[in-house]
Write an enzyme that holds these catalytic residues in place. Structure first.
Site, short mmCIF file in Angstrom:
data_model
loop_
_atom_site.label_atom_id
_atom_site.label_comp_id
_atom_site.label_asym_id
_atom_site.label_seq_id
_atom_site.Cartn_x
_atom_site.Cartn_y
_atom_site.Cartn_z
N ASP A 9 30.35 -6.66 39.92
CA ASP A 9 28.89 -6.64 39.89
C ASP A 9 28.45 -6.33 38.46
O ASP A 9 28.80 -5.28 37.92
CB ASP A 9 28.41 -5.55 40.86
CG ASP A 9 26.91 -5.49 40.98
OD1 ASP A 9 26.19 -5.98 40.07
OD2 ASP A 9 26.43 -4.93 41.97
N ASP A 33 19.46 -11.93 38.96
CA ASP A 33 18.17 -11.46 38.45
C ASP A 33 17.62 -10.34 39.35
O ASP A 33 17.23 -9.26 38.87
CB ASP A 33 17.21 -12.67 38.44
CG ASP A 33 15.97 -12.45 37.60
OD1 ASP A 33 15.87 -11.41 36.93
OD2 ASP A 33 15.09 -13.34 37.63
N GLY A 123 24.33 -20.35 40.44
CA GLY A 123 23.85 -19.95 41.76
C GLY A 123 22.78 -20.92 42.23
O GLY A 123 23.06 -22.10 42.50
P1 ADP Z 1 20.97 -19.15 38.43
O1 ADP Z 1 19.54 -19.24 38.89
O2 ADP Z 1 21.10 -19.16 36.92
O3 ADP Z 1 21.85 -20.14 39.11
P2 ADP Z 1 21.91 -16.97 40.17
O4 ADP Z 1 21.57 -15.53 40.05
O5 ADP Z 1 21.42 -17.69 41.38
O6 ADP Z 1 21.42 -17.65 38.81
O7 ADP Z 1 23.48 -17.13 40.11
C1 ADP Z 1 24.25 -17.03 38.93
C2 ADP Z 1 25.63 -16.47 39.25
O8 ADP Z 1 25.53 -15.04 39.36
C3 ADP Z 1 26.21 -16.95 40.58
O9 ADP Z 1 27.56 -17.34 40.35
C4 ADP Z 1 26.14 -15.72 41.48
O10 ADP Z 1 27.21 -15.67 42.40
C5 ADP Z 1 26.30 -14.60 40.46
N1 ADP Z 1 25.81 -13.27 40.84
C6 ADP Z 1 24.90 -12.92 41.78
N2 ADP Z 1 24.73 -11.58 41.80
C7 ADP Z 1 25.57 -11.07 40.84
C8 ADP Z 1 25.89 -9.76 40.38
N3 ADP Z 1 25.30 -8.68 40.90
N4 ADP Z 1 26.81 -9.62 39.39
C9 ADP Z 1 27.41 -10.71 38.83
N5 ADP Z 1 27.15 -11.97 39.22
C10 ADP Z 1 26.25 -12.15 40.21
#
Ligand code: ADP
Length: 167
Positions: A9, A33, A123
């Site tokens: 995380d 985010d 994501g």
């Molecule tokens: P985007 O809109 O740029 O695609 P997302 O947040 O939907 O951004 O996803 C980007 C990546 O971050 C995905 O691979 C998701 O699994 C990952 N992700 C989500 N939460 C966390 C976290 N707490 N720490 C690290 N990576 C995360």
């Protein structure tokens, strides 16, 4: 500069700066985010609002980056970058590469020695993980900033393996 990979995380990382895969409004969202705003507390959103009121009235463009403090997270800074939405018909790789390059430039301006990145755009924005990992690793390697460590923090095993292959 060391490039390291961890599965975990990003909000828990003890680094100088964590990068947020934000959206152009800078007003928070889902995925990483949402996790960053929850972990950091309301101060991050306050600072994002101030950016919108001052330097970024139209929001942050895809491929660009801007910093706030990190509120209650262990990190000192959040560097917000906006990834491109994946398109199979238009090559937006240069925009995704720019997210990493611009985030590292901002990190250098902040004198941050350690920076953690999520897999930007993989994501909700739909970028295929293997391709995103290649672009991320190449962009960071080519940027060669004067940082101590760039850490990719991958949320699940599939992402970790993709970045591992790319590295
Ligand atoms: P985007 O809109 O740029 O695609 P997302 O947040 O939907 O951004 O996803 C980007 C990546 O971050 C995905 O691979 C998701 O699994 C990952 N992700 C989500 N939460 C966390 C976290 N707490 N720490 C690290 N990576 C995360």
């Amino acid at each position: 500069m060391d490039i390291t990979l961890v599965q975990g995380d990003i909000t828990e990382q003890r680094v100088d700066a964590v990068v947020n895969a934000a959206n152009s409004s800078l007003m928070g969202g889902g995925g990483v985010d949402g996790a960053i705003h929850r972990a950091g507390g309301g101060r991050i959103l306050q600072e994002c609002r101030r950016l919108r009121d001052t330097s970024h009235p139209d929001g942050l463009a895809a491929g660009d980056a801007v910093a706030t403090t990190a509120g209650e997270m262990p990190a000192t800074w959040v560097i917000h970058t906006v990834g491109p939405v994946y398109s199979a018909s238009a090559d937006r790789s240069h925009i995704l590469a720019s997210c990493y390059r611009r985030s590292l430039e901002v990190a250098e301006e902040l004198n941050a020695a350690t920076v953690a990145f999520p897999a930007v755009s993989t994501g909700v924005y739909g970028w295929p993980m293997d391709s995103a990992a290649d672009i991320a690793v190449r962009s960071v390697t080519e940027s060669s900033p004067t940082l101590g460590e760039v850490r990719f923090v991958l949320f699940d095993a599939q992402a970790y393996e993709a970045f591992s292959r790319a590295l």
